[in-house]
Design a protein around this motif. Structure first.
Motif, PDB file in Angstrom:
ATOM      1  N   PRO A   1       0.334 -16.196  -0.310  1.00  0.00           N
ATOM      2  CA  PRO A   1       0.712 -16.777   0.985  1.00  0.00           C
ATOM      3  C   PRO A   1      -0.232 -17.894   1.464  1.00  0.00           C
ATOM      4  O   PRO A   1       0.232 -18.865   2.066  1.00  0.00           O
ATOM      5  CB  PRO A   1       0.683 -15.581   1.938  1.00  0.00           C
ATOM      6  N   GLU A   2      -1.526 -17.783   1.200  1.00  0.00           N
ATOM      7  CA  GLU A   2      -2.472 -18.809   1.646  1.00  0.00           C
ATOM      8  C   GLU A   2      -2.174 -20.178   1.020  1.00  0.00           C
ATOM      9  O   GLU A   2      -2.607 -21.206   1.531  1.00  0.00           O
ATOM     10  CB  GLU A   2      -3.919 -18.399   1.317  1.00  0.00           C
ATOM     11  N   ASP A   3      -1.448 -20.175  -0.096  1.00  0.00           N
ATOM     12  CA  ASP A   3      -1.140 -21.420  -0.812  1.00  0.00           C
ATOM     13  C   ASP A   3       0.145 -22.089  -0.320  1.00  0.00           C
ATOM     14  O   ASP A   3       0.523 -23.148  -0.829  1.00  0.00           O
ATOM     15  CB  ASP A   3      -0.991 -21.138  -2.317  1.00  0.00           C
ATOM     16  N   ILE A   4       0.833 -21.484   0.657  1.00  0.00           N
ATOM     17  CA  ILE A   4       2.135 -21.991   1.101  1.00  0.00           C
ATOM     18  C   ILE A   4       2.103 -23.476   1.495  1.00  0.00           C
ATOM     19  O   ILE A   4       2.975 -24.227   1.066  1.00  0.00           O
ATOM     20  CB  ILE A   4       2.738 -21.112   2.217  1.00  0.00           C
ATOM     21  N   PRO A   5       1.112 -23.944   2.277  1.00  0.00           N
ATOM     22  CA  PRO A   5       1.143 -25.373   2.647  1.00  0.00           C
ATOM     23  C   PRO A   5       1.151 -26.302   1.424  1.00  0.00           C
ATOM     24  O   PRO A   5       1.947 -27.254   1.382  1.00  0.00           O
ATOM     25  CB  PRO A   5      -0.123 -25.543   3.491  1.00  0.00           C
ATOM     26  N   ALA A   6       0.312 -26.035   0.440  1.00  0.00           N
ATOM     27  CA  ALA A   6       0.272 -26.872  -0.774  1.00  0.00           C
ATOM     28  C   ALA A   6       1.564 -26.715  -1.571  1.00  0.00           C
ATOM     29  O   ALA A   6       2.095 -27.693  -2.117  1.00  0.00           O
ATOM     30  CB  ALA A   6      -0.937 -26.483  -1.634  1.00  0.00           C
ATOM     31  N   PHE A   7       2.087 -25.479  -1.622  1.00  0.00           N
ATOM     32  CA  PHE A   7       3.337 -25.205  -2.340  1.00  0.00           C
ATOM     33  C   PHE A   7       4.492 -26.002  -1.720  1.00  0.00           C
ATOM     34  O   PHE A   7       5.265 -26.654  -2.428  1.00  0.00           O
ATOM     35  CB  PHE A   7       3.629 -23.700  -2.296  1.00  0.00           C
ATOM     36  N   VAL A   8       4.588 -25.953  -0.398  1.00  0.00           N
ATOM     37  CA  VAL A   8       5.661 -26.660   0.304  1.00  0.00           C
ATOM     38  C   VAL A   8       5.524 -28.168   0.102  1.00  0.00           C
ATOM     39  O   VAL A   8       6.512 -28.856  -0.183  1.00  0.00           O
ATOM     40  CB  VAL A   8       5.680 -26.290   1.804  1.00  0.00           C
ATOM     41  N   GLU A   9       4.297 -28.680   0.218  1.00  0.00           N
ATOM     42  CA  GLU A   9       4.067 -30.120   0.060  1.00  0.00           C
ATOM     43  C   GLU A   9       4.532 -30.606  -1.317  1.00  0.00           C
ATOM     44  O   GLU A   9       5.268 -31.596  -1.421  1.00  0.00           O
ATOM     45  CB  GLU A   9       2.579 -30.432   0.254  1.00  0.00           C
ATOM     46  N   GLU A  10       4.130 -29.910  -2.389  1.00  0.00           N
ATOM     47  CA  GLU A  10       4.521 -30.321  -3.742  1.00  0.00           C
ATOM     48  C   GLU A  10       6.013 -30.087  -3.991  1.00  0.00           C
ATOM     49  O   GLU A  10       6.670 -30.888  -4.667  1.00  0.00           O
ATOM     50  CB  GLU A  10       3.673 -29.618  -4.799  1.00  0.00           C
ATOM     51  N   SER A  11       6.546 -29.010  -3.446  1.00  0.00           N
ATOM     52  CA  SER A  11       7.977 -28.730  -3.602  1.00  0.00           C
ATOM     53  C   SER A  11       8.807 -29.844  -2.970  1.00  0.00           C
ATOM     54  O   SER A  11       9.765 -30.340  -3.582  1.00  0.00           O
ATOM     55  CB  SER A  11       8.338 -27.379  -2.978  1.00  0.00           C
ATOM     56  N   LEU A  12       8.442 -30.250  -1.763  1.00  0.00           N
ATOM     57  CA  LEU A  12       9.165 -31.318  -1.068  1.00  0.00           C
ATOM     58  C   LEU A  12       9.041 -32.630  -1.839  1.00  0.00           C
ATOM     59  O   LEU A  12       9.996 -33.414  -1.904  1.00  0.00           O
ATOM     60  CB  LEU A  12       8.681 -31.468   0.368  1.00  0.00           C
ATOM     61  N   ARG A  13       7.876 -32.875  -2.432  1.00  0.00           N
ATOM     62  CA  ARG A  13       7.686 -34.102  -3.215  1.00  0.00           C
ATOM     63  C   ARG A  13       8.629 -34.101  -4.419  1.00  0.00           C
ATOM     64  O   ARG A  13       9.306 -35.099  -4.705  1.00  0.00           O
ATOM     65  CB  ARG A  13       6.229 -34.216  -3.676  1.00  0.00           C
ATOM     66  N   ILE A  14       8.714 -32.973  -5.105  1.00  0.00           N
ATOM     67  CA  ILE A  14       9.580 -32.854  -6.290  1.00  0.00           C
ATOM     68  C   ILE A  14      11.063 -32.988  -5.885  1.00  0.00           C
ATOM     69  O   ILE A  14      11.851 -33.595  -6.600  1.00  0.00           O
ATOM     70  CB  ILE A  14       9.353 -31.500  -7.008  1.00  0.00           C
ATOM     71  N   LEU A  15      11.401 -32.416  -4.743  1.00  0.00           N
ATOM     72  CA  LEU A  15      12.792 -32.483  -4.271  1.00  0.00           C
ATOM     73  C   LEU A  15      13.176 -33.905  -3.835  1.00  0.00           C
ATOM     74  O   LEU A  15      14.361 -34.233  -3.788  1.00  0.00           O
ATOM     75  CB  LEU A  15      13.019 -31.510  -3.107  1.00  0.00           C
ATOM     76  N   GLY A  16      12.167 -34.715  -3.530  1.00  0.00           N
ATOM     77  CA  GLY A  16      12.425 -36.119  -3.164  1.00  0.00           C
ATOM     78  C   GLY A  16      12.703 -36.295  -1.729  1.00  0.00           C
ATOM     79  O   GLY A  16      13.731 -36.217  -1.158  1.00  0.00           O
TER      80      GLY A  16
END
Length: 171
Positions: free
Chosen positions: A156-171
């Protein structure tokens, strides 16, 4: 234009690992479809803070209907990987090189789908050996992106980085 994201989820998902990314994806205009064994079922998070009403049953969807796959953590991925339909669903996204976003125990579904050979990956510490045994190149860091397709995080502590990279990949 937003992407259509399939979310495979069942009871005992990690509440924050579902709620926070889904909220962020929706805010950016992406469409979320929750998928479980049966449509209209209500599944509960393991912290019992969240309930999710399922949009579609696994037999009513096809990987071709979606642009990306999100696998939240908790005990949910372990339950889902016992069902071959979910394993094949996840494998189809990996084989088609569509974005796959998996946090915490989420990669367990990808381990069972035998899709991590040679991939850079991370996950919750209790599955590190499993990730290595599945042929993955383990990196113990908050987010790992492989081939601009697979995004994994540990907890859970990694959620901000996970969301940031996920959104980048999604475009």
């Amino acid at each position: 234009m937003g992407k259509k994201i399939a979310v495979v989820v069942t009871d005992h998902f990690e509440d924050s690992e579902y709620m926070e990314p889904v909220q962020s994806f929706k805010e950016k205009g992406h469409t979320i479809t929750t998928i479980e064994m049966e449509k209209d079922k209500t599944v509960k998070g393991k912290q019992e803070q969240s309930e999710v009403v399922i949009d579609a049953g696994i037999d009513d969807v096809s990987p071709e209907d979606f642009d990306a796959l999100f696998i939240p953590g908790g005990f949910s991925p372990d339950l889902l990987r016992a069902d071959k339909r979910f394993v094949l669903f996840a494998k189809a996204f990996m084989d088609a090189k569509k974005p796959v976003l998996a946090i915490c125990h989420g990669p367990q579904l990808l381990i069972t789908a035998e899709t991590l050979q040679g991939r850079d990956v991370t996950g919750y510490k209790s599955i590190h050996v499993d990730l290595k045994n599945a042929g993955g190149h383990l990196h113990d860091k908050e987010v790992v992106v492989c081939q601009n397709q697979l995004v994994t995080s540990r907890q859970p502590e990694d959620i901000p980085a996970f969301v940031e990279e996920s959104l980048r990949i999604l475009g």
